[in-house]
Design a protein around this motif. Structure first.
Motif, short mmCIF file in Angstrom:
data_model
loop_
_atom_site.label_atom_id
_atom_site.label_comp_id
_atom_site.label_asym_id
_atom_site.label_seq_id
_atom_site.Cartn_x
_atom_site.Cartn_y
_atom_site.Cartn_z
N ASN A 1 0.86 -1.11 -0.10
CA ASN A 1 -0.02 -0.12 -0.14
C ASN A 1 0.90 1.13 -0.07
N VAL A 2 0.68 2.16 -1.17
CA VAL A 2 1.35 3.33 -0.88
C VAL A 2 0.52 4.55 -0.78
N SER A 3 0.82 5.65 -0.25
CA SER A 3 -0.09 6.82 -0.15
C SER A 3 1.04 8.02 -0.30
N ALA A 4 0.37 9.22 -0.28
CA ALA A 4 1.34 10.45 -0.26
C ALA A 4 2.01 10.67 0.88
N ARG A 5 1.30 10.10 1.93
CA ARG A 5 1.97 10.28 3.26
C ARG A 5 2.72 9.16 3.69
N GLY A 6 2.74 7.90 3.14
CA GLY A 6 3.59 7.14 3.78
C GLY A 6 3.18 5.62 2.83
N LEU A 7 3.60 4.44 3.57
CA LEU A 7 3.64 3.27 2.86
C LEU A 7 3.51 2.04 3.78
N GLN A 8 3.11 0.89 3.40
CA GLN A 8 2.97 -0.31 4.11
C GLN A 8 3.61 -1.38 3.13
N PHE A 9 4.43 -2.21 3.83
CA PHE A 9 5.12 -3.16 3.18
C PHE A 9 5.49 -4.38 4.12
N ILE A 10 5.87 -5.48 3.39
CA ILE A 10 5.98 -6.53 4.00
C ILE A 10 7.48 -6.96 4.01
N SER A 11 7.92 -7.25 5.15
CA SER A 11 9.49 -7.38 5.57
C SER A 11 9.84 -8.43 6.31
N GLU B 1 12.46 -8.69 8.16
CA GLU B 1 13.49 -8.17 9.19
C GLU B 1 12.51 -7.44 9.92
N PHE B 2 12.66 -7.22 11.47
CA PHE B 2 11.65 -6.72 12.34
C PHE B 2 12.19 -5.33 12.43
N LEU B 3 11.42 -4.25 12.37
CA LEU B 3 11.88 -2.89 12.39
C LEU B 3 11.12 -2.24 13.78
N PRO B 4 11.69 -1.98 14.65
CA PRO B 4 10.99 -1.50 15.81
C PRO B 4 10.50 -0.07 15.45
N VAL B 5 9.50 0.34 16.21
CA VAL B 5 8.64 1.63 15.89
C VAL B 5 9.81 2.70 16.26
N GLY B 6 9.79 3.79 15.45
CA GLY B 6 10.81 4.87 15.67
C GLY B 6 12.18 4.63 15.00
N THR B 7 12.12 3.77 14.26
CA THR B 7 13.32 3.35 13.34
C THR B 7 13.30 4.27 12.25
N TYR B 8 14.42 4.85 11.74
CA TYR B 8 14.51 5.81 10.45
C TYR B 8 15.19 5.07 9.53
N LEU B 9 14.38 5.30 8.19
CA LEU B 9 14.89 4.61 6.81
C LEU B 9 15.06 5.48 6.04
N ILE C 1 13.10 10.55 3.95
CA ILE C 1 13.57 9.88 5.18
C ILE C 1 12.18 9.57 5.53
N SER C 2 12.10 8.14 5.97
CA SER C 2 10.81 7.62 6.69
C SER C 2 10.96 7.27 8.06
N LYS C 3 10.03 7.19 8.98
CA LYS C 3 10.07 6.76 10.15
C LYS C 3 8.97 5.53 10.37
N VAL C 4 9.43 4.41 11.04
CA VAL C 4 8.55 3.40 11.14
C VAL C 4 7.35 3.72 12.24
N VAL C 5 6.09 3.80 11.98
CA VAL C 5 5.22 4.08 12.83
C VAL C 5 4.16 2.89 13.08
N HIS C 6 4.37 1.81 12.53
CA HIS C 6 3.76 0.40 12.71
C HIS C 6 4.61 -0.63 12.63
N SER C 7 4.52 -1.53 13.32
CA SER C 7 5.61 -2.99 13.18
C SER C 7 4.73 -4.18 13.60
N SER C 8 4.51 -4.88 12.98
CA SER C 8 3.79 -6.32 13.75
C SER C 8 4.05 -7.41 13.03
#
Length: 524
Positions: A445-455, A457-465, A479-486
């Motif tokens: 899922n991609v939007s103008a504010r961010g995106l979701q993807f399947i990884s 590797e576990f990425l904790p919330v707050g990680t910068y990419l 630059i993006s920030k992880v806001v959800h990780s499950s």
């Protein structure tokens, strides 16, 4: 050696003079006057000769400065020469960065740290850079409130005495500072040392300005070449960054082989520019998702000849005249089966063979096409050794490349998610991009504010990419920030990651929204 010679000359001359007075039977008073005059003239002559000798040394040092065109070699030469000239243990030369208001050096003699940065106004060197005063401290510098012991703490060196002088340009601006540490003589630094250092600094300013201009021109040239190559690579997201990676591989090999500096520069330019001829290949072929037809492959092969044509019209200095030839030979094999000329090992230069190894390695591990998946590092190495056994690649260069692990640079691997969208990311640590292997993930899922993807590797919330998103006619770096990780239930090493773009300019956000709407309409 010179000092011993002067002492011997004075003593022997004095002895001969006294014996001559005795033999001539000159009165005692007159003899004393003559002897005092003689010693005075001898002392004066000694200092004049010493000054001439030291000034000659300064002149020789200054005359050698013009042979250094980069800061590293210039700094190394200056600090060693100054330490020897003033009989000191160590020296440093700092340059002023007026934009950031700091002093920096990349060579402090025999120090373990290669770069030292000091705010202007702090420390002895910072004080001199701010005030323009010459500072001489022959007592323990630790008793001086201006002294900063931080460098001593980092290196284990113990500063005791110091002589520090400013370096000016022709406009009278302070552009640097020379710091001389620990005079070997118990007398410490003298006015004579100060005058010698001032004389040296008068000439050094012009040389520093010349080296700065030369380096700025070099940086301009290299940035233009890199931008040109990056623009060509970016026509296809799967090859973005290819030329710069090939350059890094090739330079690693050249430096490990300790090639001359001009050869290293030639290889650098050739590697950056080796694929510029792709500008003449139609998108219908360059971006084709299927295997080339024989006719299309022949068109694709012409990019080498176009590269030669483009580079032949660029002026290269005499020492870099081989750049076009090297750049155009990255598809030549040592057994003569390559293209465009079918050159064999006798006609292929060392630089061409290095470039060929670097280019093939990156092509094997980085490209992702429907007709060719990216190979693993081990698979790529196996393929390349097979090519070496067949006589296509230089086995000695390949051995060096593999055994020394010269392939260990920052890499980017790209995967087409579908015909329109690709996505790549890598983690940022401590606010800086680390040389980590980018991990490729499929966007759900991609939007103008961010995106979701399947990884995987576990990425904790707050990680910068650092994120690169590829859409038709649009590449976004942000630059993006992880806001959800499950974690997915009942599935190992599979995570749903949600990112938020945090520095996306408004105009790019609007353009992204427009692009996503078009894709949605095409899908529906």
């Amino acid at each position: 050696m010179q000092k011993k010679y002067y002492i011997f000359l004075i003593l022997s001359s004095t002895l001969i003079f006294i014996v001559s007075l005795y033999l001539l039977k000159i009165s005692v008073i007159f003899s004393i006057i003559i002897i005092i005059t003689y010693f005075f003239l001898t002392y004066l002559t000694y200092h004049i000769v010493r000054q001439l000798f030291d000034y000659e040394r300064v002149y020789k040092i200054i005359s050698e400065l013009s042979h250094h065109s980069d800061f590293q070699s210039l700094f190394n030469y200056v600090v060693h020469s100054i330490s020897e000239l003033l009989s000191a243990e160590r020296s440093s030369i700092f340059l002023v960065n007026s934009d950031t208001n700091v002093l920096w050096t990349i060579a402090a003699e025999e120090l373990e740290i290669k770069e030292i940065v000091l705010p202007i106004g702090q420390g002895i060197a910072g004080y001199v850079a701010k005030t323009g005063e010459v500072v001489v401290i022959n007592d323990d510098v630790y008793n001086d409130p201006r002294f900063l012991p931080i460098v001593d703490h980092k290196t284990g060196f113990r500063t005791k005495t110091t002589l520090c002088a400013p370096i000016y340009d022709k406009k009278g601006n302070i552009i640097g500072v020379i710091e001389v540490l620990n005079k070997k003589s118990k007398r410490g630094f003298t006015n004579y040392d100060v005058n010698l250092l001032k004389l040296f600094c008068l000439q050094l300013g012009d040389v520093i300005i010349s080296v700065q201009l030369y380096n700025q021109l070099q940086m301009l040239l290299e940035s233009l070449l890199k931008s040109f190559a990056a623009a060509i690579d970016a026509r296809d997201p799967t090859t973005k960054g290819h030329s710069l990676r090939v350059m890094k591989y090739a330079l690693n090999i050249a430096k490990e082989m300790k090639l001359p500096e001009n050869d290293v520069k030639s290889l650098q330019y050739a590697a950056i520019l080796h694929d510029v001829g792709k500008i003449g290949v139609p998108d219908s072929i360059l971006l084709k998702a299927d295997k080339f037809t024989p006719e299309e492959y022949e068109v694709m092969k012409k990019h080498v000849e176009i590269t030669r044509e483009i580079l032949s019209n660029i002026y290269f200095p005499p020492e870099f005249k081989n750049v076009p030839t090297v750049a155009c030979s990255h598809h030549e094999f040592m057994d003569g089966t390559g293209y465009p000329e079918g050159l064999n090992k006798e006609k292929l230069s060392l630089l061409s063979r290095i470039l060929c190894v670097a280019d093939i390695y990156d092509a094997l591990i980085s490209y992702d096409r429907p007709y060719k998946p990216p190979y693993t590092q081990q698979e790529a190495i196996k393929i390349m050794y097979k090519m070496a056994d067949e006589g296509k690649l230089d086995k000695e260069i390949l051995d060096l490349f593999i055994t020394k692990k010269l392939y260990q640079i920052e890499q980017r691997k790209f995967v087409r998610i579908n015909k329109e969208v690709a996505f790549a990311w890598r983690k940022l640590q401590s606010g800086e991009i680390k040389s980590l292997l980018p991990i490729i993930s499929k966007t759900i899922n991609v939007s103008a504010r961010g995106l979701q993807f399947i990884s995987d590797e576990f990425l904790p919330v707050g990680t910068y990419l650092e994120v690169e998103l590829y859409l038709p006619d649009l590449t976004i770096e942000t630059i993006s920030k992880v806001v959800h990780s499950s974690k997915f239930e009942n599935e190992q090493n599979k995570y749903r990651i949600g990112l938020q773009f945090i520095n996306l300019p408004q105009d790019i956000e609007i353009e992204l929204q427009s692009c996503l709407k078009k894709l949605e309409q095409q899908t529906n």
